[in-house]
Design a protein around this motif. Structure first.
Motif, PDB file in Angstrom:
ATOM      1  N   ARG A  33      -5.865  -8.842 -24.710  1.00 25.03           N
ATOM      2  CA  ARG A  33      -6.618  -7.777 -25.373  1.00 25.03           C
ATOM      3  C   ARG A  33      -6.204  -6.425 -24.811  1.00 25.03           C
ATOM      4  O   ARG A  33      -5.608  -6.338 -23.727  1.00 25.03           O
ATOM      5  N   ASP A  34      -6.532  -5.356 -25.562  1.00 26.10           N
ATOM      6  CA  ASP A  34      -6.266  -4.014 -25.044  1.00 26.10           C
ATOM      7  C   ASP A  34      -7.448  -3.547 -24.216  1.00 26.10           C
ATOM      8  O   ASP A  34      -8.424  -4.287 -24.011  1.00 26.10           O
ATOM      9  N   ASP A  35      -7.377  -2.299 -23.740  1.00 24.89           N
ATOM     10  CA  ASP A  35      -8.397  -1.823 -22.813  1.00 24.89           C
ATOM     11  C   ASP A  35      -9.726  -1.503 -23.468  1.00 24.89           C
ATOM     12  O   ASP A  35     -10.677  -1.109 -22.780  1.00 24.89           O
ATOM     13  N   GLY A  37     -10.900  -3.926 -25.660  1.00 22.45           N
ATOM     14  CA  GLY A  37     -11.355  -5.259 -26.031  1.00 22.45           C
ATOM     15  C   GLY A  37     -10.803  -5.803 -27.328  1.00 22.45           C
ATOM     16  O   GLY A  37     -11.162  -6.921 -27.728  1.00 22.45           O
ATOM     17  N   TYR A  81       2.406  -0.612 -24.880  1.00 19.33           N
ATOM     18  CA  TYR A  81       1.528  -0.983 -23.780  1.00 19.33           C
ATOM     19  C   TYR A  81       2.336  -1.104 -22.493  1.00 19.33           C
ATOM     20  O   TYR A  81       3.538  -1.390 -22.507  1.00 19.33           O
ATOM     21  N   GLU A  97      -7.609 -14.389 -19.300  1.00 20.89           N
ATOM     22  CA  GLU A  97      -8.028 -13.201 -20.044  1.00 20.89           C
ATOM     23  C   GLU A  97      -7.200 -12.031 -19.513  1.00 20.89           C
ATOM     24  O   GLU A  97      -7.380 -11.589 -18.377  1.00 20.89           O
ATOM     25  N   THR A  99      -5.618  -8.117 -19.932  1.00 26.26           N
ATOM     26  CA  THR A  99      -5.843  -6.815 -20.545  1.00 26.26           C
ATOM     27  C   THR A  99      -4.590  -5.953 -20.396  1.00 26.26           C
ATOM     28  O   THR A  99      -4.057  -5.806 -19.284  1.00 26.26           O
ATOM     29  N   LYS A 101      -2.923  -2.148 -20.866  1.00 22.60           N
ATOM     30  CA  LYS A 101      -3.267  -0.740 -20.981  1.00 22.60           C
ATOM     31  C   LYS A 101      -2.263  -0.037 -21.889  1.00 22.60           C
ATOM     32  O   LYS A 101      -1.069  -0.317 -21.843  1.00 22.60           O
TER      33      LYS A 101
END
Length: 723
Positions: A33-35, A37, A81, A97, A99, A101
């Motif tokens: 996911r990105d920052d 969500g 990213y 999970e 993340t 940025k």
């Protein structure tokens, strides 16, 4: 014979595929996911240094198995990213999970894009490693063939050399670590095309500028291709490559604060001609053979202090059965070529922010031909060059950066011909230059670059002032840029031997471009105009035969579309170039079209990467409108065109395991006979016509099978960069 060929090919493929070593797999899974969500689709997830990985789904999920065990590093990357790395036990890499940025550009460092392509660099936007060249259909692992699919390039002539925006091949210059390369191509002759002398394995950065480039680079009217070697290499690597045309080996040996890399290659077309193209084999008295060595040393002498040395040597030879296309007599044309190149560079960043660079390069090329034009004649050339350069640059603030430098070239050229008449000549000359570049950040997203070069050539005894101005503006996902500059280079040696006092050829270039980049999508439009002056022009039968009275122009525009993730696992690249070029030079009686500058050039490349079956498939189609040529049976000059050029190419790269890459490439699968022009008999027939013969390649197609094997636990061919 057909059965023997099939058995040989089957045995080759079986040997390549038999090197996979199955191990107990470990399942890896998770969500990216990105920052804020939101899921990140089509992100690349892979185990560093291995062939194991996949891409995320629309929901950002991923799952794959790996044969790696113990501590591993999982990398997740996606355009736009910052790359994320996770290190841990392989057995614990499940239900992750992750993340990512978003990558934020520093708009104070806006780049003027006009004319420039980053083909291979550490950046996440334009990343293309060794295997990217292999996996592009039609490139056959050759650097110049891969570049020729970009907009602004023309479909290659029979010699296979790079042609850019209506310019000849000698108008494009190659540099290694900012030091000039005298002879970047293997020898070419008629039906025998050239390839790059240098393997892309040893280079970390490949930039390609089609004009409007900074004044640091000299003696190029159309393009420069700077290649950059790695500053550091801390991993022991060793690999071998076995192809149906060659044998090779590459590797790196590190030590404390230093390392050495090498590339060995031996090419012999004997077996290739026998198995795949036995009919043209009858034209070879001795097949094409080449042995080459490249070596690269690196030393880290302290913080931000690097000393590097690069060496390349190749020896090429063949004996081709040729003759007058309108006669019955033949001769054995024997060619031998020796080429040596070496450079040493030093770079240091001082505590006050100044980066200093010093370099020296030596190039030597010797070429000899027996029975070149007639039986028992001899044709030979010797060329040498010493290149010295020093430069320094410093960013004083977010709003100003300055670079200054100077360089000198010392050149020698010798020509010998002995036949019915003997002709020996040669000359030495020098080129000196100084350059300065000033980059101003006029605003957070607006860059102005003012630069210039002053250059002296001993042949003409004149100094030339070569200014350049560039402007770049970034607005959201669009970048607008323009360049206006003046460039020059000396006339060809084959002209200078008749008149060494010719003025340097020069042109004034204007470029305007629009660039869009968002996520995985890139669009480029660029228009250009080049005005040529002081081109060599024949002066009749009186010595010195040539003057500097020629002129010409080249104008057009380029379009480029690229999406690396337009569908999951799919990538496409579309390129189109329009060019209108005319010159009055050499023996042209008037301003006329050029045989190497086609009006329309287009290419389309489609790649499918599926790591569940460890494969990359690629298909490329190259099209060009007909080439101009002069037909003496018709009125006017340069009055005819050849049929259109077309080549449909396929390639398949199979990732057998982290140590083995299998490559298959097939060029011109439709077996189209492309015609590059016509040669006419000097005597008329009974019908008062000049008989003609088409100029074609000796072999319409090319078929390559290769196996790239890493010896030891580390991948020698950067296989992890597929993801």
């Amino acid at each position: 014979m057909l059965i023997l060929k099939q058995l040989a090919i089957t045995a080759w493929l079986s040997a390549c595929f038999a090197i996979a070593f199955p191990q107990t797999p470990v399942r890896m899974s998770g969500t990216v996911r990105d920052d804020v969500g939101q899921p990140v689709p089509y992100a690349n997830v892979y185990v560093r240094g291995s062939m194991d990985g996949t891409s995320t789904t629309e929901a950002g999920a991923f799952a794959f198995t790996t044969v790696e065990s113990g501590a591993i590093t999982l990398e997740v990357s996606c355009i736009g990213y910052v790359t994320c790395s996770l290190t841990g036990e392989a057995a614990e890499m499940s239900n992750l999970e992750i993340t990512l940025k978003q990558q934020i550009n520093d708009l104070a460092e806006v780049v003027v894009y006009a004319g420039n392509y980053l083909l291979k660099s550490p950046s996440t936007v334009n990343k293309a490693e060794t295997v990217d060249l292999l996996s592009t259909a039609g490139s056959n692992g050759d650097l110049f063939k891969a570049i020729s699919l970009l907009p602004g390039t023309q479909a290659p002539d029979r010699d296979g050399r790079l042609l850019v925006r209506g310019g000849t091949s000698r108008e494009s210059q190659t540099y290694i670590d900012d030091m000039h390369v005298l002879s970047p191509y293997t020898p070419s002759l008629g039906e025998v095309g050239a390839r790059s002398r240098y393997s892309p394995v040893l280079f970390e950065g490949i930039n390609f500028s089609l004009g409007g480039y900074i004044p640091e680079y000299s003696q190029g009217l159309s393009a420069v291709l700077p290649l950059y070697t790695r500053d550091e290499a801390n991993t022991l690597k060793l690999g071998v490559d076995v192809m149906n045309v060659s044998l090779g080996s590459s590797g790196t040996i590190p030590w404390h604060n230093g390392s050495a890399s090498y590339n060995l290659n031996y090419t012999d077309l004997s077996l290739y001609n026998e198995l795949f193209f036995p009919s043209p084999k009858s034209k070879w008295q001795s097949p094409y053979r080449q042995a080459g060595l490249q070596n690269h040393f690196r030393f880290m002498l302290g913080k931000d202090t690097y000393l590097k040395s690069y060496l390349g040597y190749s020896k090429t030879g063949f004996v081709l059965i040729t003759g007058d296309p309108f006669g019955s007599k033949s001769r054995n044309l024997e060619l031998s070529d020796d080429n040596f190149y070496m450079n040493t560079t030093f770079r240091k960043k001082l505590d006050n922010g100044i980066t200093c660079f010093a370099g020296a390069a030596y190039s030597s090329n010797r070429q000899n031909m027996e029975n070149a034009k007639t039986v028992h004649d001899t044709y030979s050339t010797k060329e040498r060059e010493i290149h010295l350069k020093g430069k320094a640059e410093k960013r004083f603030s977010d709003f100003y950066k300055m670079a200054v430098g100077g360089e000198a070239f010392f050149k020698q050229y010798a020509f010998h011909y002995a036949g019915t008449e003997a002709f020996d000549t040669g000359f030495d000359h020098r080129i000196g230059g100084a350059f300065v570049s000033n980059d101003f950040g006029l605003a957070k997203n607006l860059l102005l670059s003012l630069s210039a070069r002053v250059e002296y050539t001993s042949l003409s005894g004149e100094w030339q002032w070569l200014p350049r101005i560039a402007l770049g503006y970034k607005w959201r996902d669009l970048t607008f840029s323009g360049v206006l500059g003046k460039y020059q280079q000396n006339a060809d040696n084959e002209v200078l031997i008749y008149n060494r006092g010719l003025l340097p050829e020069n042109n004034v270039q204007a470029l305007l471009g629009i660039y869009y980049e968002k996520g995985s999508r890139i669009f480029r439009f660029e228009a250009y105009h080049k005005d040529y002056h002081h081109l060599p022009l024949t002066s009749g039968d009186a010595f010195p035969y040539y003057t500097s009275g020629g002129n010409g122009y080249s104008r057009g525009f380029d379009l480029f579309f690229n999406d690396t993730q337009f569908l999951n696992r799919w990538e496409y690249m579309l390129a189109y170039s329009y060019n209108d070029s005319r010159r009055k030079y050499l023996d042209y009686p008037c301003m006329a079209a050029l045989p190497f500058a086609m009006r329309h050039n287009a290419s389309a490349t489609l790649k499918y990467s599926n790591f569940s079956i460890r494969s990359i498939f690629s298909i490329s189609n190259r099209f060009a409108s007909g080439r101009h040529y002069h037909d003496p049976n018709r009125g006017g000059f340069m009055n005819s065109k050849t049929p259109n050029y077309n080549s449909l190419d396929l390639s398949w790269v199979y990732l057998a395991n982290r140590r083995t890459i299998v490559y298959l490439g097939f060029s011109n699968i439709l077996n189209r006979q492309n015609i590059y022009g016509y040669v006419f008999n000097s005597e008329m027939t009974a019908n008062n016509l000049y008989e003609s013969r088409p100029l074609t390649q000796q072999i319409n197609q090319a078929f390559y099978i290769g196996c790239f094997i890493s010896l030891g636990k580390n991948a020698a061919y950067n296989v992890s960069n597929f993801y």
